[in-house]
Design a protein around this motif. Sequence first.
Motif, PDB file in Angstrom:
ATOM      1  N   PHE A  85      43.513  40.920  28.528  1.00 50.17           N
ATOM      2  CA  PHE A  85      43.381  41.121  29.980  1.00 50.17           C
ATOM      3  C   PHE A  85      41.910  41.017  30.412  1.00 50.17           C
ATOM      4  N   GLN A  86      41.020  41.103  29.422  1.00 49.39           N
ATOM      5  CA  GLN A  86      39.579  41.181  29.657  1.00 49.39           C
ATOM      6  C   GLN A  86      39.032  40.038  30.539  1.00 49.39           C
ATOM      7  N   PRO A  87      39.338  38.763  30.192  1.00 49.06           N
ATOM      8  CA  PRO A  87      38.722  37.661  30.945  1.00 49.06           C
ATOM      9  C   PRO A  87      39.052  37.688  32.437  1.00 49.06           C
ATOM     10  N   LYS A  88      40.328  38.028  32.756  1.00 47.88           N
ATOM     11  CA  LYS A  88      40.744  38.043  34.161  1.00 47.88           C
ATOM     12  C   LYS A  88      39.967  39.122  34.941  1.00 47.88           C
ATOM     13  N   ILE A  89      39.833  40.286  34.320  1.00 50.34           N
ATOM     14  CA  ILE A  89      39.123  41.384  34.986  1.00 50.34           C
ATOM     15  C   ILE A  89      37.624  41.042  35.076  1.00 50.34           C
ATOM     16  N   LYS A  90      37.110  40.384  34.032  1.00 42.79           N
ATOM     17  CA  LYS A  90      35.691  40.027  34.054  1.00 42.79           C
ATOM     18  C   LYS A  90      35.410  39.059  35.213  1.00 42.79           C
ATOM     19  N   THR A  91      36.283  38.073  35.356  1.00 42.51           N
ATOM     20  CA  THR A  91      36.135  37.125  36.473  1.00 42.51           C
ATOM     21  C   THR A  91      36.152  37.881  37.803  1.00 42.51           C
ATOM     22  N   PHE A  92      37.069  38.838  37.909  1.00 45.87           N
ATOM     23  CA  PHE A  92      37.173  39.649  39.122  1.00 45.87           C
ATOM     24  C   PHE A  92      35.873  40.441  39.349  1.00 45.87           C
ATOM     25  N   PHE A  93      35.368  41.091  38.298  1.00 49.91           N
ATOM     26  CA  PHE A  93      34.129  41.863  38.412  1.00 49.91           C
ATOM     27  C   PHE A  93      32.960  40.974  38.857  1.00 49.91           C
ATOM     28  N   GLU A  94      32.887  39.779  38.269  1.00 55.29           N
ATOM     29  CA  GLU A  94      31.800  38.863  38.648  1.00 55.29           C
ATOM     30  C   GLU A  94      31.888  38.507  40.137  1.00 55.29           C
ATOM     31  N   ARG A  95      33.126  38.277  40.577  1.00 49.74           N
ATOM     32  CA  ARG A  95      33.344  37.862  41.958  1.00 49.74           C
ATOM     33  C   ARG A  95      33.010  38.969  42.954  1.00 49.74           C
ATOM     34  N   VAL A  96      33.246  40.233  42.553  1.00 51.21           N
ATOM     35  CA  VAL A  96      33.056  41.328  43.518  1.00 51.21           C
ATOM     36  C   VAL A  96      31.730  42.073  43.329  1.00 51.21           C
ATOM     37  N   LEU A  97      30.946  41.666  42.332  1.00 53.19           N
ATOM     38  CA  LEU A  97      29.701  42.385  42.019  1.00 53.19           C
ATOM     39  C   LEU A  97      28.773  42.534  43.228  1.00 53.19           C
ATOM     40  N   TYR A  99      29.586  42.918  46.185  1.00 54.49           N
ATOM     41  CA  TYR A  99      30.127  43.925  47.111  1.00 54.49           C
ATOM     42  C   TYR A  99      30.179  45.313  46.475  1.00 54.49           C
ATOM     43  N   LEU A 100      30.157  45.364  45.143  1.00 49.50           N
ATOM     44  CA  LEU A 100      30.186  46.633  44.409  1.00 49.50           C
ATOM     45  C   LEU A 100      29.056  46.597  43.379  1.00 49.50           C
ATOM     46  N   PRO A 101      27.815  46.736  43.835  1.00 52.68           N
ATOM     47  CA  PRO A 101      26.674  46.527  42.942  1.00 52.68           C
ATOM     48  C   PRO A 101      26.570  47.541  41.804  1.00 52.68           C
ATOM     49  N   PHE A 102      27.416  48.592  41.831  1.00 56.31           N
ATOM     50  CA  PHE A 102      27.363  49.610  40.766  1.00 56.31           C
ATOM     51  C   PHE A 102      28.153  49.192  39.521  1.00 56.31           C
ATOM     52  N   GLU A 140      33.267  54.062  44.933  1.00 54.03           N
ATOM     53  CA  GLU A 140      32.240  53.748  45.938  1.00 54.03           C
ATOM     54  C   GLU A 140      32.192  54.814  47.031  1.00 54.03           C
ATOM     55  N   GLN A 141      33.345  55.355  47.357  1.00 55.29           N
ATOM     56  CA  GLN A 141      33.380  56.396  48.391  1.00 55.29           C
ATOM     57  C   GLN A 141      32.610  57.648  47.959  1.00 55.29           C
ATOM     58  N   GLN A 142      32.634  57.926  46.655  1.00 61.07           N
ATOM     59  CA  GLN A 142      31.845  59.071  46.163  1.00 61.07           C
ATOM     60  C   GLN A 142      30.347  58.775  46.235  1.00 61.07           C
ATOM     61  N   LEU A 143      30.004  57.512  46.049  1.00 58.97           N
ATOM     62  CA  LEU A 143      28.587  57.124  46.122  1.00 58.97           C
ATOM     63  C   LEU A 143      28.109  57.084  47.568  1.00 58.97           C
ATOM     64  N   GLN A 144      29.082  56.896  48.475  1.00 57.82           N
ATOM     65  CA  GLN A 144      28.782  56.746  49.903  1.00 57.82           C
ATOM     66  C   GLN A 144      29.796  57.557  50.715  1.00 57.82           C
ATOM     67  N   PRO A 145      29.675  58.884  50.708  1.00 55.98           N
ATOM     68  CA  PRO A 145      30.740  59.726  51.283  1.00 55.98           C
ATOM     69  C   PRO A 145      30.989  59.548  52.786  1.00 55.98           C
ATOM     70  N   ASP A 146      30.072  58.937  53.518  1.00 51.45           N
ATOM     71  CA  ASP A 146      30.317  58.825  54.965  1.00 51.45           C
ATOM     72  C   ASP A 146      31.208  57.619  55.330  1.00 51.45           C
ATOM     73  N   MET A 147      31.793  56.987  54.356  1.00 52.81           N
ATOM     74  CA  MET A 147      32.659  55.828  54.597  1.00 52.81           C
ATOM     75  C   MET A 147      33.908  56.226  55.404  1.00 52.81           C
ATOM     76  N   THR A 148      34.281  55.426  56.393  1.00 49.12           N
ATOM     77  CA  THR A 148      35.482  55.755  57.169  1.00 49.12           C
ATOM     78  C   THR A 148      36.741  55.282  56.439  1.00 49.12           C
TER      79      THR A 148
END
Length: 363
Positions: A85-97, A99-102, A140-148
């Motif tokens: 399952f690793q490659p599919k998730i890795k591709t996903f992580f690369e694509r969303v990095l 937007y989710l820099p953490f 991400e919401q924990q990192l940025q608690p004021d998120m709506t």
Amino acid sequence: MTEQQFIPQVYSKDITEGTVSWESPSNIALIKYWGKKKDQIPENPSISFTLNACKTTTVLSYTKKETTSDFDFKVYLDGEHKPDFQPKIKTFFERVLVYLPFLKDYTFKIETSNTFPHSSGIASSASGMSALALCLMSLEQQLQPDMTATFFNQKASFLSRLGSGSACRSIEGDLIVWGENETVEGSSDLFGVKYPYAVHENFKNYQDTILLVDKGEKQVSSTVGHNLMHGHPFATQRFAQAHDNLASLKPILESGHLDAFIALIESEALTLHAMMMTSMPYFILMKPNTLEVINKIWAFRKETGLHIGFTLDAGANVHVLYPKSQAEVILKFIKTELASHCQNGQFICDEIGFGAKQINMSH
Ligand code: DP6
């Protein structure tokens, strides 16, 4: 909204470790997404019923690490480590990095399980990708608690889309529109939105019984399938038709006109398959039992006047759709007449659902 708005500024909190969990459902398209540009930007709008019983549960555990050079994660299905399952998730992580820099700051453990049988021919990408996206949003919401809450759902849908297009329709319910179009205000190519107009009682608690006609691996992957629409001789007409069908669906949903509803969704399902039959290379994804089932549904509908209809995804399984008020007789018909066309007589009873739920981990 543009992509830019999902790129976070500096986070206000520092989180070292934790666990979050979400369960997220599958969905069934009434007007089909078939054809995409880069990063799952759809060629046409689609609308789906969110399902209830078919879902994925994902537990995401995270620990902050020393170095931030690369992704570090392991994936488990039903407790079993799944390196494939690793490659599919890795591709996903690369694509969303972006937007989710953490994502490179943590070691992740992703534990997932599905309510529907593995290799049932039911795609787990919609429920699976949306469950993972929601878990990442909780971090991400924990990192940025004021998120709506609105932003949370929108970005969860946006990230899900980057994993698998149809996954963006699994965050909320009960009817979700994805893809910009004139008919639905607020609709976007970037994420799914709740259908904002009146929906008749007839469509509340709508039933979806999924007949497992063929439980094998998908014959055509969705990526290959969507690509078949590039240069397809009927692509332009098809994309325009999806817009028209969405416009036609609006008064049907409002008035509760079930005959018109069935005509529209069955035509959409057969058009999807017609696109595959008329592409190059061409595919027939229905099986003899798919046709047997369709013919029996039509005969039964004619005989009884009941509002039983079907839709199909890019495979041989049949989703039998009907209003709750007629469920008793129709389910009996499914058991006595249709189950014999399913592999091992298997079918799954599902119905409209209302989206993903967070699971409390604090015990
Ligand atoms: C036939 O969402 O599985 O189910 O974006 O490549 O992951 P990718 O494709 P996917 O396509 C689903 C297509 C469909 C119709 C639909 O759900 O709208």
